[in-house]
Write a protein that holds these residues in place. Structure first.
Motif, short mmCIF file in Angstrom:
data_model
loop_
_atom_site.label_atom_id
_atom_site.label_comp_id
_atom_site.label_asym_id
_atom_site.label_seq_id
_atom_site.Cartn_x
_atom_site.Cartn_y
_atom_site.Cartn_z
N CYS A 6 59.79 79.25 -35.51
CA CYS A 6 59.97 80.13 -36.68
C CYS A 6 58.97 81.28 -36.65
O CYS A 6 57.81 81.11 -36.24
CB CYS A 6 59.80 79.33 -37.97
SG CYS A 6 61.14 78.15 -38.22
N ASN A 44 66.78 83.00 -44.66
CA ASN A 44 65.41 82.52 -44.46
C ASN A 44 64.96 82.58 -43.01
O ASN A 44 63.76 82.60 -42.73
CB ASN A 44 65.26 81.09 -44.96
CG ASN A 44 65.39 80.98 -46.45
OD1 ASN A 44 65.26 81.96 -47.18
ND2 ASN A 44 65.67 79.77 -46.93
N HIS A 45 65.91 82.57 -42.08
CA HIS A 45 65.56 82.51 -40.66
C HIS A 45 66.35 83.52 -39.83
O HIS A 45 67.15 83.16 -38.97
CB HIS A 45 65.80 81.09 -40.12
CG HIS A 45 64.94 80.06 -40.76
ND1 HIS A 45 63.60 79.94 -40.49
CD2 HIS A 45 65.24 79.12 -41.69
CE1 HIS A 45 63.11 78.96 -41.21
NE2 HIS A 45 64.08 78.45 -41.96
N GLU A 47 65.37 85.08 -37.44
CA GLU A 47 64.92 84.99 -36.05
C GLU A 47 65.80 84.05 -35.22
O GLU A 47 65.64 83.97 -34.00
CB GLU A 47 63.45 84.56 -35.97
CG GLU A 47 63.18 83.10 -36.35
CD GLU A 47 62.97 82.87 -37.84
OE1 GLU A 47 62.29 81.90 -38.19
OE2 GLU A 47 63.49 83.65 -38.67
#
Length: 180
Positions: A6, A44-45, A47
């Protein structure tokens, strides 16, 4: 492992190598496919590259999936297949058997997911089954999502493939079914 990948600051790009990972998930229903949990995860992610929505049309359209594999020279990785017009004839089953050179078949609509409309049948039952789903569909009494699809839908083509069971993959002594 996931937490280690993360990143707090990430700007999505067209370069796949910049992503921390690729996420592929299996939704059990259409409603959960792009539901709130997935939307929240993507927010939220950023990536992580979530590929379901990108790959969906290629995976959901079985005829296109098979054509892509064949065009890429990867036919050895998929069962033998052929796309046929959804018109029943007395010779259709014999043609399918001759074309695919097998005794066990999977009959699929060209466009569906979650195994809707997918049916496995052997050579002995193929003619009766094709007549049922392509011509006598009002006689389909099953509510199972395999045959019932054909009672309600009339795609212009169908996909026939040889039946090939998946080989179980083991990782850390745990079995996984690789079927897509």
């Amino acid at each position: 492992t996931f937490k280690k990948q993360c990143r707090k600051h990430f700007s999505p790009s067209n370069d796949i190598s910049t992503y921390a990972g690729i996420i592929v998930y299996r939704a059990k229903t259409f409603q959960k496919r792009d539901g709130d949990r997935i939307k929240q995860f993507k927010k939220n992610h950023p990536e992580f590259l979530v590929v379901n929505a990108i790959a969906r049309d290629y995976v959901k359209r079985k005829d296109e999936t098979y054509k892509i594999f064949a065009a890429a020279g990867l036919d050895s990785l998929i069962p033998r297949f052929k796309i046929y017009p959804s018109t029943y004839t007395d010779t259709l089953a014999a043609t399918v058997i001759n074309d695919l050179q097998t005794t066990k078949f999977v009959i699929k609509p060209p466009y569906s997911s979650l195994s809707i409309g997918v049916n496995a049948i052997d050579a002995d039952g193929l003619d009766d089954f094709l007549r049922l789903i392509l011509q006598d569909k009002k006689e389909i009494t099953s509510s199972h999502r395999g045959p019932s699809y054909w009672r309600k839908n009339s795609p212009s083509t169908f996909v026939a493939t040889e039946y090939v069971p998946s080989k179980t993959i083991y990782k850390a002594d745990m079995p996984f079914d690789p079927t897509m």
